[in-house]
Structures are given as structure tokens and as C-alpha cells.
Design an enzyme around this catalytic site. Structure first.
Site, PDB file in Angstrom:
ATOM      1  N   ASN A   1      -5.509 -60.113  12.447  1.00  0.00           N
ATOM      2  CA  ASN A   1      -5.675 -58.700  12.834  1.00  0.00           C
ATOM      3  C   ASN A   1      -5.282 -58.418  14.290  1.00  0.00           C
ATOM      4  O   ASN A   1      -4.727 -57.360  14.572  1.00  0.00           O
ATOM      5  CB  ASN A   1      -7.089 -58.216  12.528  1.00  0.00           C
TER       6      ASN A   1
ATOM      7  N   CYS B   1     -12.697 -56.678  13.761  1.00  0.00           N
ATOM      8  CA  CYS B   1     -14.047 -57.068  13.334  1.00  0.00           C
ATOM      9  C   CYS B   1     -15.104 -56.146  13.924  1.00  0.00           C
ATOM     10  O   CYS B   1     -16.198 -56.017  13.391  1.00  0.00           O
ATOM     11  CB  CYS B   1     -14.313 -58.506  13.774  1.00  0.00           C
TER      12      CYS B   1
ATOM     13  N   GLU C   1     -16.411 -66.783  15.018  1.00  0.00           N
ATOM     14  CA  GLU C   1     -16.430 -65.327  15.156  1.00  0.00           C
ATOM     15  C   GLU C   1     -16.046 -64.770  13.785  1.00  0.00           C
ATOM     16  O   GLU C   1     -14.904 -64.928  13.360  1.00  0.00           O
ATOM     17  CB  GLU C   1     -15.470 -64.877  16.246  1.00  0.00           C
TER      18      GLU C   1
ATOM     19  N   GLU D   1     -18.488 -66.943  22.688  1.00  0.00           N
ATOM     20  CA  GLU D   1     -17.374 -67.329  23.558  1.00  0.00           C
ATOM     21  C   GLU D   1     -17.254 -66.242  24.623  1.00  0.00           C
ATOM     22  O   GLU D   1     -17.961 -65.251  24.595  1.00  0.00           O
ATOM     23  CB  GLU D   1     -16.089 -67.518  22.740  1.00  0.00           C
TER      24      GLU D   1
HETATM   25  P1  NAD Z   1      -9.632 -65.530   6.743  1.00  0.00           P
HETATM   26  O1  NAD Z   1     -10.977 -66.164   6.850  1.00  0.00           O
HETATM   27  O2  NAD Z   1      -9.071 -65.314   5.399  1.00  0.00           O
HETATM   28  O3  NAD Z   1      -8.543 -66.414   7.503  1.00  0.00           O
HETATM   29  C1  NAD Z   1      -8.652 -66.708   8.875  1.00  0.00           C
HETATM   30  C2  NAD Z   1      -7.886 -67.982   9.142  1.00  0.00           C
HETATM   31  O4  NAD Z   1      -8.512 -69.059   8.464  1.00  0.00           O
HETATM   32  C3  NAD Z   1      -6.440 -67.960   8.663  1.00  0.00           C
HETATM   33  O5  NAD Z   1      -5.647 -68.672   9.586  1.00  0.00           O
HETATM   34  C4  NAD Z   1      -6.506 -68.711   7.338  1.00  0.00           C
HETATM   35  O6  NAD Z   1      -5.300 -69.324   6.960  1.00  0.00           O
HETATM   36  C5  NAD Z   1      -7.575 -69.739   7.642  1.00  0.00           C
HETATM   37  N1  NAD Z   1      -8.314 -70.231   6.485  1.00  0.00           N
HETATM   38  C6  NAD Z   1      -8.644 -69.552   5.356  1.00  0.00           C
HETATM   39  N2  NAD Z   1      -9.338 -70.369   4.528  1.00  0.00           N
HETATM   40  C7  NAD Z   1      -9.463 -71.565   5.151  1.00  0.00           C
HETATM   41  C8  NAD Z   1     -10.073 -72.805   4.811  1.00  0.00           C
HETATM   42  N3  NAD Z   1     -10.715 -72.985   3.641  1.00  0.00           N
HETATM   43  N4  NAD Z   1     -10.010 -73.824   5.688  1.00  0.00           N
HETATM   44  C9  NAD Z   1      -9.386 -73.658   6.871  1.00  0.00           C
HETATM   45  N5  NAD Z   1      -8.767 -72.520   7.247  1.00  0.00           N
HETATM   46  C10 NAD Z   1      -8.821 -71.473   6.399  1.00  0.00           C
HETATM   47  O7  NAD Z   1      -9.715 -64.190   7.589  1.00  0.00           O
HETATM   48  P2  NAD Z   1      -8.582 -63.092   7.779  1.00  0.00           P
HETATM   49  O8  NAD Z   1      -8.458 -62.350   6.499  1.00  0.00           O
HETATM   50  O9  NAD Z   1      -7.384 -63.741   8.374  1.00  0.00           O
HETATM   51  O10 NAD Z   1      -9.222 -62.146   8.897  1.00  0.00           O
HETATM   52  C11 NAD Z   1     -10.043 -61.051   8.616  1.00  0.00           C
HETATM   53  C12 NAD Z   1     -11.505 -61.448   8.786  1.00  0.00           C
HETATM   54  O11 NAD Z   1     -11.699 -61.966  10.092  1.00  0.00           O
HETATM   55  C13 NAD Z   1     -12.447 -60.268   8.685  1.00  0.00           C
HETATM   56  O12 NAD Z   1     -13.587 -60.675   7.954  1.00  0.00           O
HETATM   57  C14 NAD Z   1     -12.836 -59.984  10.132  1.00  0.00           C
HETATM   58  O13 NAD Z   1     -14.070 -59.352  10.316  1.00  0.00           O
HETATM   59  C15 NAD Z   1     -12.841 -61.369  10.703  1.00  0.00           C
HETATM   60  N6  NAD Z   1     -12.666 -61.332  12.160  1.00  0.00           N
HETATM   61  C16 NAD Z   1     -13.744 -61.576  12.964  1.00  0.00           C
HETATM   62  C17 NAD Z   1     -13.616 -61.504  14.353  1.00  0.00           C
HETATM   63  C18 NAD Z   1     -14.777 -61.731  15.281  1.00  0.00           C
HETATM   64  O14 NAD Z   1     -14.542 -61.871  16.474  1.00  0.00           O
HETATM   65  N7  NAD Z   1     -16.002 -61.764  14.803  1.00  0.00           N
HETATM   66  C19 NAD Z   1     -12.372 -61.228  14.902  1.00  0.00           C
HETATM   67  C20 NAD Z   1     -11.298 -60.985  14.046  1.00  0.00           C
HETATM   68  C21 NAD Z   1     -11.454 -61.041  12.672  1.00  0.00           C
HETATM   69  O1  6OD Z   2     -11.851 -58.975  22.678  1.00  0.00           O
HETATM   70  C1  6OD Z   2     -12.087 -60.129  22.304  1.00  0.00           C
HETATM   71  O2  6OD Z   2     -12.176 -61.085  23.090  1.00  0.00           O
HETATM   72  C2  6OD Z   2     -12.292 -60.409  20.879  1.00  0.00           C
HETATM   73  N1  6OD Z   2     -12.641 -61.669  20.564  1.00  0.00           N
HETATM   74  C3  6OD Z   2     -12.094 -59.436  19.973  1.00  0.00           C
HETATM   75  C4  6OD Z   2     -12.286 -59.615  18.582  1.00  0.00           C
HETATM   76  C5  6OD Z   2     -11.904 -58.642  17.739  1.00  0.00           C
HETATM   77  C6  6OD Z   2     -12.028 -58.797  16.334  1.00  0.00           C
HETATM   78  O3  6OD Z   2     -11.260 -58.370  15.495  1.00  0.00           O
END
Ligand code: NAD
Ligand code: 6OD
Length: 486
Positions: A155, A288, A254, A467
Site C-alpha cells: 500500500n 492501515c 505492524e 517501531e
Molecule cells: P499481506 O499480509 O497479504 O502481505 C504482506 C506481505 O507479506 C507481502 O510481501 C506478502 O507477499 C507477504 N506474505 C503473505 N503471506 C505470507 C506468508 N505466509 N509468509 C511470509 N510472507 C507472507 O498484506 P497486504 O495485502 O500486502 O497488505 C495489506 C494489509 O497490510 C492490510 O491488512 C493493512 O492494514 C496492513 N498494513 C498494516 C500497516 C501497519 O503499519 N499496521 C501498514 C500497512 C499495511
Molecule cells: O508512517 C509510518 O511510519 C508508517 N509505518 C505508516 C504505516 C501506514 C500503513 O499503511
């Protein structure tokens, strides 16, 4: 036909593999690049090169030498900002104006920030009593974790990748990193920048591929990895945590969010409407931290919904390279199907669709993209799946509340605990509520305003650990205590 190829970077060399997959531009649906997928043996080679690099000059580099490398990487990103912009917009479809203002400069800022933080990092020192009266000194040394596995989502590709790689390098680790399969572009350019910046071979390794049964899983299962940092879905986090338990390795997560905004009748109305529109629709709702639950104090409920709907209707959807565009596509066809399934579910759960709910009809190349309408629901109950589950699209449900304690209860009634926003001009109330909401981040009368020294992370399903600033240094290093008898 594209001629862009994204290769792996292992042991200081760009590596092709025999298996590749297409990298799709979500704004048009066209394949924009081919990505060389790393198999288990290339991941193993990456881990081995990383381990080897720790036994070489990188393992002995001083803090100043490491910080200087990070500064050179930041300068390298700045110098190639146009390339980074092209790759980021091509991979995500996000408006170029947004990537120009946020994602690309933040990639460089992450390196500069952690260069400065490691230069300034201090340890602990205690003078201790001993029975003979001579005394002793205790002091701490910060040591790298070793080889860190970095797995990041699609994202905010550059921002989130560098948010982990920069502090890991600052602390003297070696890295095996995998960006999302959806967004391999800027991570590959970063490998080129690292190469040009003189990062010693093996210190940074980039492997491309998918998650389960692919590159991501191979990183997680490798016993040569000393710690794992992951941003992505909560379910993926749980899977990784189970696999990382083998070898008792530290993890930093995260994860997802279902974030609430609380809007009080005493808010600055126009700023609150603008703020909620931004926190709901920014990056097409794919942050997120985005708001998906809006709770509005009853006296201003109708007026607020009307004003928010006007904002949503006025949003310009389309070509990410058009400076007027505010809303790009979703990341993929699969993700759009998921978000549309929630649009459908909301109807079944009794929502009134105030605005949106479908797919826009766009002209030209964007007719093939994964666009979706910004959407507002009202009338859902707190128990509705659409109010409890993360959608990760440009949508929110707006619900009225009658008093402060009800607002807090509603905000806290979630399996997630990442972020909340409170809109009020009563600052006493703002500070009181900030302490009562079960999340890692609260914004008062603003959203996504970031100081990189502050702790970042979530509670409950939203993550594990923090972090940012010294919290990143604490995750990416281990403290060793040294005691000397005087
Ligand atoms: P995802 O969990 O599908 O994938 C994230 C990464 O993990 C990708 O590189 C993927 O290839 C890898 N991955 C997937 N399954 C795996 C496994 N079994 N073992 C190892 N690696 C694996 O997430 P996404 O769809 O790429 O991202 C969207 C999600 O991320 C949303 O739920 C969003 O809320 C969350 N997100 C959280 C934050 C935060 O800071 N809290 C920030 C950005 C996104
Ligand atoms: O701003 C940041 O450092 C951070 N980790 C943002 C995360 C956004 C999630 O989608």
C-alpha cells in the site's frame, strides 16, 4: 510489451531466475514489468551472503561509517526521485502528486532520520557498590540482531520498506528483504541505490516473490534469520508468528486496522469533514491508519453525513499522472473483488448507501484499471461484519452517538487497535479520551501527521511491538551489559 525486468539482488549481484511473474499497473490492468521470482535456494543464498557480510567489514563498521552509508542512500533516492516516482505510481496507481509529496521523500527521510538517530543513540551506565568498596561500572553496548528478514506490503511500498530497512542497517544488521509481489519496483531501485552507495556485498539482499509457499515463507522459515519485521494483514502476522517460534526469533508486526474517528458536536465542522474525508479516502482507503468507522455526535449527524457525502462525490477519480486526480485504483483485481464483496455485504446487512457503492465508468486506458467508487454507509449496527472487519478500501460507515462514554465504548468495540482520530475543540475532553481508547496511535484534530521519532504500532490484532525512533533501535539491536570491577 514491456521491457522492464525486476531482478533479485543477492550477495551484491543482480540475479535473474528462471521463473517470473507479471507486475500489473492497477490503473490500466496492463503488465508493466516482469519480476524474477526467488526460489528457496536463492533465499538460502541470500541468507548465507547476509551472514557472511556480518563477518566482514560491515560487522566492524563504526556507527559513523554506517550513518554515512545511510546518508548516501538518502542522497541516492533524492537523485533518482523521478525513477522512484515512475515505479511507485506504475506499481500502485496512486496519484503522482501524492507519491511526490509523501512516498518518495519519505523513503529518503527514513534513511536520514535513522542515520541521525544512531549517531545520537546513548546507552546506560551504572556505578555499582562492591563488598570491598572498590566499586564496579556497568555499561551497555548496542549490538545488531544479526540477519533481519523484512517483509512488506503493497500500500505504501517505498515508505514501509525503507521504514524497516533503514533502522535495520543503522543498527549494523544484514538484511534479506521481500517487497510485496504487487509492488516490486521501488525496492529494486533501492537495491541499485544501495549498490551505488557502496553498501558492502551481502549486507542488503532483495528477493522477489509471493508469501505462502514462496519467497516470504522461505525467509520466515530460514533458521539463518535472527529477527523478522513484517507489515501486512493480521492473519499473515499470526502465520508468521507461529513459524518464527521455531528458533525463538524476535518479531515486530505492524498489522491491520479498523480505525474509528470520533466527531463531537463542538468540533471545527469544516476541518472535521475535510479530515474525515482525507482519513477515509486517502490512497483509496489503502492505508492501515485509514478511518473505516465514523462516530458522530447526534446533533450534527445529518449535517455531517451530507457534507462528507458531498466531498466523496466531488473526488476526482482517474489517471494517476493527471495532477487533478485525487483517487487512484485499488491495487489489484482480487482486492477490488474483496472490497466489492463488502459493498454487497453492506446492502445485505441493511446499510443505506449514501454515496458510491460501485465501480466508476472511466474513459481511455483507465477503463481497464481496478477503480472503485468512494463509498459512505449509514444504518449499519455495531455488530455488522462491515463495521467489524477491515475492508481496506475507500469506505466508511457513519453512526451517531449520544455521549462521550458511548463514543469511547463504540471506538473500543473492535478486535483491532491501531489508530483513532478525535475531532473536538474541547481539548480537556480530547486528552481525556486519548487515554481511554485502546489503540497505539491517537490523533487529535488531525490525521497521519508523523514525527519519525515517535512510537508507531498497534494493540490487539493490529500488531506487536513499536517501531519508530529509539523503539526501532531497540527492535533492530540487542543490548549487551558489560560489568568491570574497578
Ligand atoms: P499481506 O499480509 O497479504 O502481505 C504482506 C506481505 O507479506 C507481502 O510481501 C506478502 O507477499 C507477504 N506474505 C503473505 N503471506 C505470507 C506468508 N505466509 N509468509 C511470509 N510472507 C507472507 O498484506 P497486504 O495485502 O500486502 O497488505 C495489506 C494489509 O497490510 C492490510 O491488512 C493493512 O492494514 C496492513 N498494513 C498494516 C500497516 C501497519 O503499519 N499496521 C501498514 C500497512 C499495511
Ligand atoms: O508512517 C509510518 O511510519 C508508517 N509505518 C505508516 C504505516 C501506514 C500503513 O499503511
Amino acid at each position: 510489451m514491456t521491457n522492464i525486468e525486476y531482478r533479485n539482488y543477492v550477495g551484491g549481484r543482480f540475479v535473474q531466475t528462471t521463473r517470473s511473474f507479471g507486475d500489473v499497473d492497477p490503473a490500466t490492468g496492463a503488465v508493466r514489468a516482469f519480476v524474477h521470482e526467488a526460489d528457496d535456494s536463492l533465499v538460502a543464498e541470500a541468507v548465507e551472503s547476509a551472514r557472511k557480510s556480518l563477518r566482514g567489514p560491515w560487522g566492524k563498521a563504526t556507527i559513523e561509517q554506517r550513518a554515512a552509508v545511510l546518508d548516501r542512500i538518502a542522497a541516492g533516492i533524492d537523485a533518482r526521485a523521478a525513477d522512484f516516482l515512475g515505479a511507485e505510481v506504475g506499481d500502485t496507481g496512486k496519484p503522482a502528486e501524492v507519491a511526490k509529496a509523501l512516498d518518495i521523500p519519505r523513503g529518503a527521510a527514513n534513511f536520514r532520520t535513522f542515520a541521525n538517530l544512531i549517531r545520537m543513540a546513548s546507552g546506560e551506565m551504572y556505578e555499582s557498590a562492591t563488598p570491598d568498596g572498590a566499586g564496579a561500572l556497568n555499561y551497555t553496548i548496542r549490538r545488531p540482531l544479526g540477519v533481519v528478514g523484512v517483509i512488506s506490503p503493497w500500500n505504501l511500498p517505498l515508505l514501509l520498506f525503507t521504514w524497516k530497512v533503514a533502522p535495520a542497517l543503522a543498527c549494523g544488521n544484514a538484511i534479506v528483504a521481500k517487497p510485496s509481489e504487487e509492488t516490486p519496483g521501488t525496492a529494486t531501485l533501492l537495491a541499485e541505490v544501495m549498490h551505488e552507495a557502496g553498501v558492502p556485498e551481502g549486507v542488503f539482499n532483495l528477493v522477489h516473490g509471493f508469501g505462502a509457499n514462496s519467497t516470504g515463507e522461505a525467509i520466515v522459515k530460514s533458521q539463518g534469520i535472527d529477527g523478522l519485521t513484517f507489515t501486512g494483514e493480521s492473519k499473515t502476522g499470526a502465520t508468521i508468528m507461529r513459524q518464527a517460534a521455531e528458533g525463538v526469533r524476535p518479531v515486530s508486526f505492524e498489522l491491520g486496522g479498523k480505525n474509528a474517528a470520533l466527531v463531537f458536536a463542538d468540533c471545527d465542522f469544516d476541518k472535521a469533514v475535510e479530515g474525515v474525508a482525507r482519513s477515509t479516502f486517502f490512497n483509496t482507503g489503502q492505508v492501515c491508519l485509514c478511518t473505516e468507522r465514523v462516530y458522530v455526535e447526534r446533533p450534527i449527524f445529518e449535517r455531517f453525513v451530507t457534507a462528507l457525502a458531498q466531498r466523496a462525490k466531488a473526488m476526482r477519480i482517474g489517471d494517476p499522472w493527471d495532477a487533478q486526480t485525487q483517487l487512484g485504483p485499488l491495487i489489484s483485481r482480487e482486492h477490488r473483488e474483496k472490497v466489492l464483496s463488502y459493498y454487497q455485504l453492506a446492502r445485505q446487512e441493511g446499510a443505506e448507501i449514501v454515496v458510491g457503492g460501485g465501480v466508476p465508468d472511466l474513459p481511455g486506458p483507465q477503463s481497464g484499471g481496478w477503480y472503485i467508487e468512494p463509498t459512505i454507509w449509514t444504518g449499519l449496527t455495531q455488530r455488522a461484519r462491515c463495521v467489524q472487519e477491515e475492508v481496506f478500501g475507500p469506505v466508511c460507515n457513519v453512526m451517531p452517538f449520544d455521549d462521550e462514554s458511548e463514543a469511547v465504548d463504540l471506538a473500543n468495540d473492535s478486535a483491532y487497535g491501531l489508530a483513532s482520530v478525535i475531532w473536538t475543540t474541547n481539548l480537556t475532553r480530547a486528552h481525556r479520551l486519548a487515554g481511554l481508547i485502546d489503540v497505539g496511535l491517537v490523533w487529535l484534530n488531525t490525521w497521519f501527521l508523523r514525527d519519525l521519532r515517535t512510537p508507531f504500532g498497534g494493540s490487539k490484532l493490529s500488531g506487536l511491538g513499536r517501531e519508530g525512533g529509539r523503539h526501532s533501535l531497540d527492535f533492530y539491536s540487542e543490548l549487551k551489559n558489560v560489568c568491570i570491577k574497578l
